[in-house]
Each structure stands twice: as C-alpha cells, then as structure tokens.
Design a protein around this motif. Structure first.
Motif, PDB file in Angstrom:
ATOM      1  N   GLN B 118      52.233 -38.442  32.748  1.00 43.69           N
ATOM      2  CA  GLN B 118      53.540 -37.993  33.210  1.00 43.69           C
ATOM      3  C   GLN B 118      54.609 -38.877  32.576  1.00 43.69           C
ATOM      4  O   GLN B 118      54.328 -40.045  32.315  1.00 43.69           O
ATOM      5  N   PRO B 119      55.832 -38.373  32.253  1.00 40.85           N
ATOM      6  CA  PRO B 119      56.339 -37.020  32.532  1.00 40.85           C
ATOM      7  C   PRO B 119      55.930 -35.970  31.500  1.00 40.85           C
ATOM      8  O   PRO B 119      56.426 -34.844  31.577  1.00 40.85           O
ATOM      9  N   LEU B 120      55.049 -36.296  30.550  1.00 46.79           N
ATOM     10  CA  LEU B 120      54.697 -35.325  29.509  1.00 46.79           C
ATOM     11  C   LEU B 120      54.212 -34.005  30.101  1.00 46.79           C
ATOM     12  O   LEU B 120      54.595 -32.921  29.627  1.00 46.79           O
ATOM     13  N   ARG B 121      53.372 -34.096  31.174  1.00 48.19           N
ATOM     14  CA  ARG B 121      52.806 -32.871  31.756  1.00 48.19           C
ATOM     15  C   ARG B 121      53.916 -31.948  32.256  1.00 48.19           C
ATOM     16  O   ARG B 121      53.906 -30.741  31.962  1.00 48.19           O
ATOM     17  N   THR B 122      54.872 -32.510  32.981  1.00 51.29           N
ATOM     18  CA  THR B 122      55.968 -31.687  33.516  1.00 51.29           C
ATOM     19  C   THR B 122      56.847 -31.136  32.392  1.00 51.29           C
ATOM     20  O   THR B 122      57.267 -29.973  32.421  1.00 51.29           O
ATOM     21  N   VAL B 123      57.127 -31.956  31.379  1.00 51.04           N
ATOM     22  CA  VAL B 123      57.932 -31.499  30.234  1.00 51.04           C
ATOM     23  C   VAL B 123      57.251 -30.308  29.564  1.00 51.04           C
ATOM     24  O   VAL B 123      57.894 -29.284  29.272  1.00 51.04           O
ATOM     25  N   CYS B 124      55.937 -30.412  29.325  1.00 53.41           N
ATOM     26  CA  CYS B 124      55.206 -29.316  28.670  1.00 53.41           C
ATOM     27  C   CYS B 124      55.225 -28.061  29.525  1.00 53.41           C
ATOM     28  O   CYS B 124      55.366 -26.942  29.002  1.00 53.41           O
ATOM     29  N   PHE B 125      55.067 -28.229  30.856  1.00 56.40           N
ATOM     30  CA  PHE B 125      55.106 -27.065  31.747  1.00 56.40           C
ATOM     31  C   PHE B 125      56.448 -26.356  31.629  1.00 56.40           C
ATOM     32  O   PHE B 125      56.507 -25.122  31.514  1.00 56.40           O
ATOM     33  N   VAL B 126      57.532 -27.136  31.627  1.00 52.52           N
ATOM     34  CA  VAL B 126      58.876 -26.549  31.585  1.00 52.52           C
ATOM     35  C   VAL B 126      59.130 -25.872  30.238  1.00 52.52           C
ATOM     36  O   VAL B 126      59.671 -24.754  30.180  1.00 52.52           O
ATOM     37  N   VAL B 127      58.719 -26.519  29.148  1.00 50.30           N
ATOM     38  CA  VAL B 127      58.917 -25.918  27.819  1.00 50.30           C
ATOM     39  C   VAL B 127      58.164 -24.590  27.724  1.00 50.30           C
ATOM     40  O   VAL B 127      58.711 -23.582  27.248  1.00 50.30           O
TER      41      VAL B 127
ATOM     42  N   LYS C  36      59.037 -29.534  48.159  1.00 52.81           N
ATOM     43  CA  LYS C  36      59.694 -29.701  49.457  1.00 52.81           C
ATOM     44  C   LYS C  36      58.759 -30.399  50.463  1.00 52.81           C
ATOM     45  O   LYS C  36      59.197 -31.217  51.276  1.00 52.81           O
ATOM     46  N   ALA C  37      57.462 -30.064  50.385  1.00 53.26           N
ATOM     47  CA  ALA C  37      56.491 -30.659  51.313  1.00 53.26           C
ATOM     48  C   ALA C  37      56.149 -32.101  50.918  1.00 53.26           C
ATOM     49  O   ALA C  37      55.517 -32.823  51.680  1.00 53.26           O
ATOM     50  N   GLU C  38      56.571 -32.505  49.715  1.00 52.60           N
ATOM     51  CA  GLU C  38      56.299 -33.861  49.209  1.00 52.60           C
ATOM     52  C   GLU C  38      54.830 -34.223  49.341  1.00 52.60           C
ATOM     53  O   GLU C  38      54.480 -35.294  49.851  1.00 52.60           O
ATOM     54  N   SER C  39      53.978 -33.302  48.857  1.00 55.49           N
ATOM     55  CA  SER C  39      52.533 -33.514  48.898  1.00 55.49           C
ATOM     56  C   SER C  39      51.964 -33.163  47.536  1.00 55.49           C
ATOM     57  O   SER C  39      52.335 -32.144  46.947  1.00 55.49           O
ATOM     58  N   THR C  40      51.062 -33.989  47.017  1.00 48.38           N
ATOM     59  CA  THR C  40      50.485 -33.733  45.701  1.00 48.38           C
ATOM     60  C   THR C  40      49.046 -34.211  45.647  1.00 48.38           C
ATOM     61  O   THR C  40      48.706 -35.214  46.290  1.00 48.38           O
ATOM     62  N   PRO C  41      48.192 -33.509  44.893  1.00 47.62           N
ATOM     63  CA  PRO C  41      46.828 -34.007  44.699  1.00 47.62           C
ATOM     64  C   PRO C  41      46.727 -34.998  43.532  1.00 47.62           C
ATOM     65  O   PRO C  41      45.657 -35.554  43.302  1.00 47.62           O
ATOM     66  N   ASN C  42      47.831 -35.228  42.796  1.00 45.64           N
ATOM     67  CA  ASN C  42      47.794 -36.062  41.596  1.00 45.64           C
ATOM     68  C   ASN C  42      48.388 -37.451  41.841  1.00 45.64           C
ATOM     69  O   ASN C  42      49.589 -37.552  42.119  1.00 45.64           O
ATOM     70  N   PRO C  43      47.581 -38.519  41.706  1.00 45.63           N
ATOM     71  CA  PRO C  43      48.107 -39.881  41.891  1.00 45.63           C
ATOM     72  C   PRO C  43      49.336 -40.153  41.028  1.00 45.63           C
ATOM     73  O   PRO C  43      50.288 -40.795  41.478  1.00 45.63           O
ATOM     74  N   GLU C  44      49.374 -39.659  39.779  1.00 52.81           N
ATOM     75  CA  GLU C  44      50.500 -39.932  38.884  1.00 52.81           C
ATOM     76  C   GLU C  44      51.793 -39.280  39.374  1.00 52.81           C
ATOM     77  O   GLU C  44      52.892 -39.712  39.013  1.00 52.81           O
ATOM     78  N   ASP C  45      51.681 -38.222  40.201  1.00 46.43           N
ATOM     79  CA  ASP C  45      52.870 -37.585  40.766  1.00 46.43           C
ATOM     80  C   ASP C  45      53.311 -38.309  42.037  1.00 46.43           C
ATOM     81  O   ASP C  45      54.509 -38.354  42.340  1.00 46.43           O
ATOM     82  N   ALA C  46      52.348 -38.818  42.778  1.00 51.68           N
ATOM     83  CA  ALA C  46      52.671 -39.501  44.038  1.00 51.68           C
ATOM     84  C   ALA C  46      53.603 -40.679  43.775  1.00 51.68           C
ATOM     85  O   ALA C  46      54.609 -40.869  44.471  1.00 51.68           O
ATOM     86  N   ARG C  48      55.462 -41.110  41.015  1.00 54.99           N
ATOM     87  CA  ARG C  48      56.687 -40.682  40.319  1.00 54.99           C
ATOM     88  C   ARG C  48      57.673 -39.960  41.233  1.00 54.99           C
ATOM     89  O   ARG C  48      58.877 -40.161  41.132  1.00 54.99           O
ATOM     90  N   PHE C  49      57.147 -39.050  42.090  1.00 54.22           N
ATOM     91  CA  PHE C  49      58.032 -38.198  42.881  1.00 54.22           C
ATOM     92  C   PHE C  49      58.076 -38.624  44.356  1.00 54.22           C
ATOM     93  O   PHE C  49      58.503 -37.864  45.205  1.00 54.22           O
ATOM     94  N   SER C  50      57.585 -39.832  44.662  1.00 51.20           N
ATOM     95  CA  SER C  50      57.521 -40.340  46.032  1.00 51.20           C
ATOM     96  C   SER C  50      56.958 -39.287  46.982  1.00 51.20           C
ATOM     97  O   SER C  50      57.539 -38.999  48.026  1.00 51.20           O
ATOM     98  N   SER C  51      55.823 -38.676  46.560  1.00 56.48           N
ATOM     99  CA  SER C  51      55.118 -37.714  47.401  1.00 56.48           C
ATOM    100  C   SER C  51      53.888 -38.387  48.001  1.00 56.48           C
ATOM    101  O   SER C  51      53.401 -39.389  47.471  1.00 56.48           O
ATOM    102  N   ARG C  52      53.403 -37.838  49.112  1.00 56.23           N
ATOM    103  CA  ARG C  52      52.145 -38.298  49.682  1.00 56.23           C
ATOM    104  C   ARG C  52      50.994 -37.723  48.868  1.00 56.23           C
ATOM    105  O   ARG C  52      51.041 -36.567  48.433  1.00 56.23           O
ATOM    106  N   LEU C  53      49.948 -38.535  48.667  1.00 53.69           N
ATOM    107  CA  LEU C  53      48.755 -38.078  47.964  1.00 53.69           C
ATOM    108  C   LEU C  53      47.842 -37.411  48.984  1.00 53.69           C
ATOM    109  O   LEU C  53      47.508 -38.006  50.016  1.00 53.69           O
TER     110      LEU C  53
END
Lengths: 147, 147, 147
Positions: B118-127, C36-46, C48-53
C-alpha cells in the motif's frame, strides 16, 4: 447478423448453454441446501422462513458454495476466451475438442465436489485446466498467425 | 467469421488473454498457497493430502482469495463491456488506451495485494476503475451516436 | 464490424451496461460500507486507514458482499447467453422482453437485499431466474431451428 450456421459458433453456443447451466445449477442448489438446512445469514429470512440465523454457513452449504466458486473461477475465463477463439476464426475441429473436454470435466468436477469424491475431483480440475490452457495457447497462435 | 485482422478486436483478444491469465493465475496460486499451508475445508482432502481441516482459511490463503474476488469483480464487467465496445464499432485507438491501462493496473493490483503493498494497491484499483468508467461512457456514447 | 444498427445487439449493449453498472455499484458500495465501518481484513490497511483488523467482516459489509455474489452468480451467465442469443440471430422483440425484465428484477433485487426487504428480494430473484431460464430455452430453440 446470424452465426447459427457457423460450426465453431454453434459448438461455442452449445458449450455456453451447458456451462451456464452448470453455474446456475450450483447456485440454485446452494439455495435448496440452505433451505433444507434452515440456516440463513439474513435476519429478515430467519423470521420469515423460520430458519436459524448463522453468520457462518453450515458445512453442507459451504461445500456447495465452494463448488460454485470453483466453477465460476474457471468457467468465466473459458467462456470469454472461447468466444474470442470463435470470432478470431479458430477451426471448429479443435474447438469441439477443447469445448467438449472442458464441459464434461467441469460437470464431473461439480458432481465430485458435491459428493466428496476424491481423487476424481482433482483429476477433473486438472483436465479442465489443461483444456483451458490449450485454448489460451490456440488463441495466442491465431493472433500471431494473423498478425 | 474472422475478425483477426480487425484492429479493435485484436486489441480486445490480447486483453482478454492477459486478463483471463490474471484470473487463472490468482485461482491457481490460491491452490498452491493452500497446498503449502496444508489447510483445507474439505474432509476428503484432509485425509488424502495430510492437511489440517479448517472451516476458516488461514490468513495467507484468505488474502489470495480476496485478491481473486477483487480481480473477478472488476475484470468480468470489463471484458463484457470491452466486447460490446468492439462489436459496436468503437475506434481501435481509444480501445488500446482503455485496454492497456486497465490490464497493467489490474496485474499490478494483484501483485500489490499479494505483497501487502500500500498505497500501490489502492492506486491500481482506482486507475483500473477509471478505465472501466471511461469504457462504460464510451460504449454509451457509441450507442447514442448510432441511435 | 459494426453492429450498432442491429436492434437485438443494441438491446444487448444497453442491458450489458445496465447489468455491469449493477455489479460495479455493489462492489464499490461494499468498499464504501467497509470504509464507514472502519473494518478491514488487511493488516496493511489497518495501520494506514486507522481501521480495526477483523478476519470476519461485520454484518453490514457481509450483506453487501452477499448481494454482490448473488448478482454475479446470475448476471454473468445471463450476459454470456444474451450475447449468444444475439449472435445466433435471435429476434429483437423477445430479446427486449428477456433483457428488460431481467435487468429491472436484478436492480430491484440489489435494492431489496441492501435494505432487508422481503418478500421483494425473493420475488425479484425468481422473476430474474425465470427470464434467465426463458433465455436458455430460446437459445436452445435457435440452435435446433438452425440445425
């Protein structure tokens, strides 16, 4: 616009019907098994159909959904590439082989998955995968030969 | 019936092969990771392949399946709309742009997802999503222009 | 290669756009609900986006993903068979019926699923399934009539 006398297209059309019926059957069957298991992830169904509410599907439903996911993951690319093969002028003789082997292997795979039949399930998966690979290579060959 | 000298169709055919290979790779890779993790949801595989039986996939398998689900959710509509674009007489120049950008972005997305990049994954998704949106709008435009 | 003045193809093209937009909307919406739910299965997103894993998605995300899975399982075979119907020279009049009924029923199904509206959801599923079955039978009829 009518390709219904074009042999490779007719082979594709029959294959498309047979493979879409495989997908539709598995999806409908997951609903039938769900109904019999009286388990649902939706609160609005639990009250309506007197089913138990369960976040995780019981094993017999999960199995049908895995069989469906496996079918979808292989059949969708096959149908996309099969149509490209036909529109690229691929010969009907080879098409008949790829299409027949893949379709029979995928229907048998579903039957093997639903009935926990191993090693048949793995054999069918591999046979279908080889047909899919052969189709990919033949499409590439058609593009190179025309280029 | 042979479109293999039609530039927009050739662009579509190459794209279809590249995107189907993306889907097939992710599905096959989920099997490889499952095999290495020695975890299976199927009792008949647990006995046969000396794997542990687990209702919930371990994180490394779940990640590949999420990457595959994401690929399937975006690639399937793209392939359907891409073919409509070609059959509606869409110009090959624009097709080359949409198809190339989408295909590169989706392969990179898979690579980024599998490697937690990340953020490559999100950038690729958006592109890829922007290419898909451009294709939707161009197909609508072709239909309006012909109507 | 330009079918954009061919009535059955135009009906298919509009349907394809409407159904692909249904799939794309549900996938994008699952992302919006996840955000909106601030929930993610991806550690790299937790991080980055201050979400719960969370290994298991919360109910509001799982619902959108089930609506998407249901849409994918029915729309993909419909689009494959619809194109075969058009290329096999199927009449535009019947196409307009199958395509319109299926598309309206599927969009309503998504709306009913997301809003927990029963029995509307089941009614829409059945209506769409009947359109799909009618399309399968018509494609078979076209192949038999041409054979």
């Amino acid at each position: 616009m009518n390709l219904s006398n074009h042999p490779a297209f007719v082979a594709y059309a029959i294959t498309c019907v047979a493979l879409c019926c495989n997908l539709i059957f598995l999806w409908a069957y997951s609903g039938a098994v769900r109904s019999k298991a009286e388990s649902t992830p939706n609160p609005e169904d639990a009250s309506r159909f007197s089913s138990r509410l369960a976040d995780v599907d019981p094993p017999e439903i999960a199995r049908v959904l895995r069989a469906h996911a496996n079918a979808q993951a292989t059949i969708v690319p096959f149908l996309a590439l099969g149509l490209v093969y036909v529109l690229a002028g691929g010969p009907p003789g080879a098409a008949a082989w790829y299409f027949t082997v893949f379709t029979v292997a995928r229907w048998l795979h579903s039957w093997a998955y639903l009935g926990s039949r191993q090693p048949l399930r793995t054999v069918c998966f591999v046979v279908a995968a080889i047909s899919l690979l052969a189709l990919v290579l033949h499409v590439l060959w058609l593009l190179i030969a025309a280029g």
